[in-house]
Design a protein around this motif. Sequence first.
Motif, PDB file in Angstrom:
ATOM      1  N   GLU A 164       0.860  -1.179   0.000  1.00 43.55           N
ATOM      2  CA  GLU A 164       0.000   0.000   0.000  1.00 43.55           C
ATOM      3  C   GLU A 164       0.903   1.238   0.000  1.00 43.55           C
ATOM      4  OE1 GLU A 164      -3.013   0.105   2.987  1.00 43.55           O
ATOM      5  OE2 GLU A 164      -3.533  -2.011   2.740  1.00 43.55           O
ATOM      6  N   CYS A 165       0.633   2.169  -0.915  1.00 44.74           N
ATOM      7  CA  CYS A 165       1.535   3.308  -1.103  1.00 44.74           C
ATOM      8  C   CYS A 165       0.790   4.631  -1.100  1.00 44.74           C
ATOM      9  CB  CYS A 165       2.262   3.169  -2.438  1.00 44.74           C
ATOM     10  SG  CYS A 165       3.211   1.648  -2.621  1.00 44.74           S
ATOM     11  N   ARG A 166       1.486   5.652  -0.583  1.00 43.41           N
ATOM     12  CA  ARG A 166       1.015   7.025  -0.686  1.00 43.41           C
ATOM     13  C   ARG A 166       2.011   7.806  -1.545  1.00 43.41           C
ATOM     14  NH1 ARG A 166      -0.885   7.031   5.184  1.00 43.41           N
ATOM     15  NH2 ARG A 166      -3.075   6.415   4.936  1.00 43.41           N
ATOM     16  N   LEU A 167       1.476   8.639  -2.407  1.00 42.34           N
ATOM     17  CA  LEU A 167       2.288   9.371  -3.365  1.00 42.34           C
ATOM     18  C   LEU A 167       3.261  10.322  -2.678  1.00 42.34           C
ATOM     19  CD1 LEU A 167       2.850  10.235  -6.322  1.00 42.34           C
ATOM     20  CD2 LEU A 167       0.997  11.914  -6.050  1.00 42.34           C
ATOM     21  N   LEU A 168       4.524  10.242  -3.064  1.00 35.42           N
ATOM     22  CA  LEU A 168       5.530  11.216  -2.640  1.00 35.42           C
ATOM     23  C   LEU A 168       5.618  12.344  -3.661  1.00 35.42           C
ATOM     24  CD1 LEU A 168       8.457   8.958  -1.387  1.00 35.42           C
ATOM     25  CD2 LEU A 168       6.887  10.321   0.001  1.00 35.42           C
ATOM     26  N   ARG A 169       5.817  11.975  -4.921  1.00 37.19           N
ATOM     27  CA  ARG A 169       5.872  12.967  -5.990  1.00 37.19           C
ATOM     28  C   ARG A 169       5.842  12.269  -7.337  1.00 37.19           C
ATOM     29  NH1 ARG A 169      11.718  15.385  -4.796  1.00 37.19           N
ATOM     30  NH2 ARG A 169      10.603  15.549  -2.849  1.00 37.19           N
ATOM     31  N   THR A 170       5.496  13.022  -8.351  1.00 42.69           N
ATOM     32  CA  THR A 170       5.647  12.559  -9.723  1.00 42.69           C
ATOM     33  C   THR A 170       6.702  13.432 -10.385  1.00 42.69           C
ATOM     34  OG1 THR A 170       3.885  13.999 -10.558  1.00 42.69           O
ATOM     35  CG2 THR A 170       3.255  11.756  -9.907  1.00 42.69           C
ATOM     36  N   VAL A 171       7.460  12.838 -11.283  1.00 40.05           N
ATOM     37  CA  VAL A 171       8.511  13.561 -11.991  1.00 40.05           C
ATOM     38  C   VAL A 171       8.319  13.346 -13.484  1.00 40.05           C
ATOM     39  CG1 VAL A 171      10.992  13.828 -12.347  1.00 40.05           C
ATOM     40  CG2 VAL A 171      10.114  13.256 -10.064  1.00 40.05           C
ATOM     41  N   PHE A 229       6.675   8.207  -7.572  1.00 37.46           N
ATOM     42  CA  PHE A 229       7.334   7.701  -6.377  1.00 37.46           C
ATOM     43  C   PHE A 229       6.316   7.616  -5.251  1.00 37.46           C
ATOM     44  CE2 PHE A 229      10.773   9.627  -8.787  1.00 37.46           C
ATOM     45  CZ  PHE A 229      11.797   8.698  -8.659  1.00 37.46           C
ATOM     46  N   GLY A 230       6.275   6.478  -4.572  1.00 33.95           N
ATOM     47  CA  GLY A 230       5.342   6.313  -3.473  1.00 33.95           C
ATOM     48  C   GLY A 230       6.007   5.703  -2.258  1.00 33.95           C
ATOM     49  N   GLU A 231       5.665   6.211  -1.079  1.00 34.43           N
ATOM     50  CA  GLU A 231       6.132   5.588   0.157  1.00 34.43           C
ATOM     51  C   GLU A 231       5.228   4.416   0.496  1.00 34.43           C
ATOM     52  OE1 GLU A 231       6.625   6.512   4.928  1.00 34.43           O
ATOM     53  OE2 GLU A 231       6.825   8.173   3.498  1.00 34.43           O
ATOM     54  N   VAL A 232       5.834   3.294   0.812  1.00 36.91           N
ATOM     55  CA  VAL A 232       5.078   2.108   1.201  1.00 36.91           C
ATOM     56  C   VAL A 232       4.654   2.278   2.657  1.00 36.91           C
ATOM     57  CG1 VAL A 232       5.120  -0.397   1.448  1.00 36.91           C
ATOM     58  CG2 VAL A 232       6.389   0.696  -0.422  1.00 36.91           C
ATOM     59  N   VAL A 233       3.342   2.380   2.877  1.00 38.82           N
ATOM     60  CA  VAL A 233       2.824   2.619   4.231  1.00 38.82           C
ATOM     61  C   VAL A 233       2.214   1.360   4.849  1.00 38.82           C
ATOM     62  CG1 VAL A 233       2.475   5.083   3.838  1.00 38.82           C
ATOM     63  CG2 VAL A 233       0.603   3.476   3.338  1.00 38.82           C
TER      64      VAL A 233
END
Length: 200
Positions: free
Chosen positions: A129-136, A152-156
Amino acid sequence: MFYEPRKRDHGLPHDPFKAIVAPRPIGWISTVDAEGRPNLAPYSFFNAVASRPPVVMFSSESRKDSLRNVEASGEFVCNLATWDLREAMNETSAPLPGGESEFARAGLATEASRLVRPPRVAGIAAALECRLLRTVALSDVEGRPMEATVVFGEVVGIHIDDRFIRDGRFDAAAARAIARCGYMDYAVVDSLFAMTRPTA
C-alpha cells in the motif's frame, strides 16, 4: 555491436534495450478514479528505490489511467505479479476505456486495503500500500519533455500471504514472482542463491 538509441541504427528486427535491462519486476498497480472505480495495470518500469522508509517507483510512458488516478488520489497499491496469476496480469494490460474494470475483465476479485482506498488483488502473495511522494515528468538531455512520468510512493502498509513466510523470511521462489524481459518474454523466480557481502 554498438548503436545509438536515437538513431535506431542497431540493424536488428527489434530494439534490444528492454532485453538488456532485464528481468524487470512488474508493478501491478491498482488505483481508484474520482468516482471510486478501481483500475489495475501492470508496469514493467517498476522497482524499489529506498528502504528507510520503503519507497517504490513506477514509470508511465503516457498519461494512462493509473497515472491520472494516482495524481488525483495520492494513493496506489503494488500487487506482486506471480506465475499463477500471469494470464490475469497480462489481461489487465488491455487498453480498456476509462472507468471499465480490469479486475472484472481478468476475473479477479478485490480485497480492501487497510490504509489506502485502492483495493488489492484478492489472494495475492504480497501487496504494497503506497502514498504518493511525488511525480517527476522526465526530460531528455536537451531538456525537451518526454512522454514518461515517474511516480514515487512511500510504502505505508505491506500485506504478505502467510504461506510464503518460511523460516522468518519471505520466500520469493515459493511465491514465483514473474518479471518482464525484452520483447514478449517473461521470467519467473523459482530458485535463489545466496552470497555473503564482503567486508573491508
